[in-house]
Design a protein around this motif. Structure first.
Motif, PDB file in Angstrom:
ATOM      1  N   ALA A 348       0.766  -1.248  -0.121  1.00 25.81           N
ATOM      2  CA  ALA A 348      -0.158  -0.001   0.036  1.00 25.81           C
ATOM      3  C   ALA A 348       0.850   1.358  -0.161  1.00 25.81           C
ATOM      4  CB  ALA A 348      -0.945   0.013   1.396  1.00 25.81           C
ATOM      5  N   GLN A 349       2.113   1.223   0.809  1.00 26.36           N
ATOM      6  CA  GLN A 349       2.750   2.241   1.069  1.00 26.36           C
ATOM      7  C   GLN A 349       3.539   2.633  -0.456  1.00 26.36           C
ATOM      8  OE1 GLN A 349       5.669   1.298   4.166  1.00 26.36           O
ATOM      9  NE2 GLN A 349       4.498   2.515   5.519  1.00 26.36           N
ATOM     10  N   GLN A 353       2.861   5.749  -2.550  1.00 25.31           N
ATOM     11  CA  GLN A 353       4.135   6.723  -3.202  1.00 25.31           C
ATOM     12  C   GLN A 353       3.807   6.909  -4.433  1.00 25.31           C
ATOM     13  OE1 GLN A 353       6.495   7.984  -1.146  1.00 25.31           O
ATOM     14  NE2 GLN A 353       7.069   8.990  -3.087  1.00 25.31           N
ATOM     15  N   GLN A 354       3.337   5.741  -5.377  1.00 23.75           N
ATOM     16  CA  GLN A 354       3.497   5.618  -6.705  1.00 23.75           C
ATOM     17  C   GLN A 354       2.061   6.848  -6.987  1.00 23.75           C
ATOM     18  OE1 GLN A 354       2.381   2.022  -8.431  1.00 23.75           O
ATOM     19  NE2 GLN A 354       2.236   2.684 -10.649  1.00 23.75           N
ATOM     20  N   LEU A 355       1.238   6.825  -6.006  1.00 24.60           N
ATOM     21  CA  LEU A 355       0.085   7.695  -6.243  1.00 24.60           C
ATOM     22  C   LEU A 355       0.549   8.881  -5.961  1.00 24.60           C
ATOM     23  CD1 LEU A 355      -3.043   7.971  -6.911  1.00 24.60           C
ATOM     24  CD2 LEU A 355      -3.377   7.814  -4.475  1.00 24.60           C
ATOM     25  N   LYS A 356       1.418   9.286  -5.034  1.00 27.13           N
ATOM     26  CA  LYS A 356       1.782  10.600  -4.668  1.00 27.13           C
ATOM     27  C   LYS A 356       2.539  10.997  -5.820  1.00 27.13           C
ATOM     28  CE  LYS A 356       3.397  11.376  -0.522  1.00 27.13           C
ATOM     29  NZ  LYS A 356       4.394  11.103   0.618  1.00 27.13           N
ATOM     30  N   ASN A 361       3.255  14.254 -10.343  1.00 29.43           N
ATOM     31  CA  ASN A 361       3.317  14.619 -11.646  1.00 29.43           C
ATOM     32  C   ASN A 361       2.190  15.230 -12.300  1.00 29.43           C
ATOM     33  OD1 ASN A 361       5.867  13.053 -11.827  1.00 29.43           O
ATOM     34  ND2 ASN A 361       5.006  11.140 -12.366  1.00 29.43           N
ATOM     35  N   GLU A 362       1.150  14.869 -12.024  1.00 34.66           N
ATOM     36  CA  GLU A 362      -0.140  15.534 -12.519  1.00 34.66           C
ATOM     37  C   GLU A 362      -0.320  16.966 -12.060  1.00 34.66           C
ATOM     38  OE1 GLU A 362      -2.310  14.417 -14.467  1.00 34.66           O
ATOM     39  OE2 GLU A 362      -1.553  12.355 -14.655  1.00 34.66           O
TER      40      GLU A 362
END
Length: 456
Positions: A348-349, A353-356, A361-362
């Motif tokens: 999940a982390q 992190q990937q989402l963060k 990026n977004e």
């Protein structure tokens, strides 16, 4: 002092065989009814020779020996057939048991005679040279002693040992002078029906040596042997007023005198005394052992108690280990679950992190997009301004065109299309020919070059 081989006693006991003499049997081979190759019986001759030989061989062949120690008594030697081969030469159909009986008889007749006994090596175990009577030049396989025969004939070997022991312990079989022999040894049966009996006296006892060379059992009634002590018997012998002698047997028996009885009683008392003392010693030892055993029993009980305590402690420890093992198993499950949760949390982390990163990026893209939007809005605003300017230009141009048409008098529709097309393609040459005003032409030129939006 010289010694001489007692060939007369030898011939009487086992006869003559092989290449060294007349092929005939002797007393040990049962020659009561045998005859030699010439039809002559030698039994009476051999019976007389044996009696003389048993008494020390004095007078044989005119020999006057100084003492019995000069006479070598033997039945077989190195330069003739072995005892077993000599027996087999005359008894080819005899079985093993008969050979043993006759060997015991022959060995006894030699060992118990007065003089020096000689026995060929291995004779006591029925040594054989396979019938070779002169093996001085034979192969070692003929002359070697086969020690397996000692085990195979252990009964005969054991009897021979008893013969040796009897001769060693009884001086009456080792008299040193012929006077002593003549005084103490009396032949009482000299071969009648195969029986030979000798009375041997000493200072304190009387012995009888009896041989039965007959194959059948015989009665001995010359002396009442009731209560006598058997010193040696080659077979089961019934002793009494009528003593039964088994066929081919030897008996050495001691007449029990009053003195012997007293001596036997004393010996028994001494033996009982020794036995009693041994018993006392054993009792003392057993008592000591008992005390020691009691101590050992106490020690054993202590050890048993300790062992039981240790077993209880061990069981407790086993139970604790089982509990700990159960806890360990449960803990292992919890650890697995925790590891699974940690793995999920780490996943999940990683996903967070990937989402963060994606958000960053977004966000970066959004910021850039905002800039672009601002730029787009600026461009849109400028475009709207240009559009308005263009409309104004278009309007001015149309005004110019209308004026121009008025002056040139040309058809309105055709000229306006030409002018608009020249403006659309920024065709400066054509517009110049239409003689537009300088301000309009300047605005068209700058628009075409992109240096400036139309403002007129």
């Amino acid at each position: 002092m010289s010694a001489f081989f007692g060939d007369n006693l030898r011939n009487a006991v086992i006869g003559e065989s092989g290449s060294f003499g007349n092929a005939r049997s002797g007393l040990a081979q049962g020659n009561l009814t045998d005859k030699d190759k010439n039809g002559v019986s030698h039994y009476q001759e051999d019976a007389a020779a044996f009696v003389k030989g048993f008494m020390g061989s004095q007078g044989f062949n005119k020999h006057n020996y100084l003492n019995p120690g000069q006479v070598i008594n033997y039945s077989t030697c190195h330069d003739n057939l072995t005892l077993y081969d000599a027996l087999k030469a005359h008894l080819p159909n005899a079985n093993a048991a008969e050979f043993v009986k006759r060997a015991k008889l022959a060995d006894s007749m030699i060992m118990l005679s007065q003089g020096v006994p000689l026995f060929h090596s291995g004779q006591e175990a029925l040594r054989t040279k396979n019938g070779n009577d002169n093996s001085y030049n034979a192969d070692i396989t003929v002359n070697e002693i086969d020690w397996k025969r000692v085990e195979q004939n252990k009964d005969l070997v054991s009897y021979f040992q008893k013969l040796v022991q009897l001769r060693k312990t009884c001086p009456a079989f080792r008299m040193s002078t012929y006077d002593e022999i003549k005084k103490n040894i009396t032949p009482i049966v000299q071969g009648e029906n195969g029986v030979f009996a000798f009375e041997i006296k000493s200072a304190d006892s009387t012995m009888y040596v009896i041989f039965n060379v007959n194959e059948k059992a015989n009665q001995f009634t010359s002396v009442d042997l009731t209560g006598s002590k058997i010193l040696l018997s080659s077979d089961d012998t019934t002793v009494g007023a009528k003593t039964i002698l088994p066929g081919l047997s030897t008996l050495v028996i001691k007449k029990i005198s009053d003195k012997d009885k007293i001596n036997d009683l004393i010996a028994h008392l001494e033996a009982d005394k020794i036995e009693f003392q041994q018993l006392k010693d054993e009792i003392a030892k057993e008592e000591a052992k008992s005390q020691k055993l009691s101590v050992l029993v106490d020690q054993l009980n202590d050890k048993i108690a300790k062992m039981e305590s240790a077993q209880t402690a061990l069981q407790q420890l086993k139970d604790e280990i089982a509990n700990e093992k159960a806890k360990s198993q449960k803990l292992s499950i919890l650890v697995d679950q925790l590891n699974e949760k940690i793995a999920k949390m780490e996943a999940a982390q990683a996903s967070l992190q990937q989402l963060k990163d994606e958000i960053a990026n977004e966000k970066a893209k959004s910021q850039k997009l905002s800039v672009l939007v601002d730029q787009l809005n600026d461009k849109i605003a400028k475009t709207e301004a240009d559009k308005i300017a263009f409309q104004q230009l278009k309007k001015d141009i149309m005004t110019e065109i209308e004026n121009y048409i008025k002056d040139k008098k040309e058809p309105e529709i055709d000229l306006s299309k030409k002018v608009l097309d020249a403006i659309a393609h920024a065709d400066i040459e054509k517009l110049t020919s239409y003689k537009l005003s300088d301000d309009v032409m300047k605005a068209v030129v700058e628009f075409k070059q992109g240096n400036k939006k139309l403002t007129c």
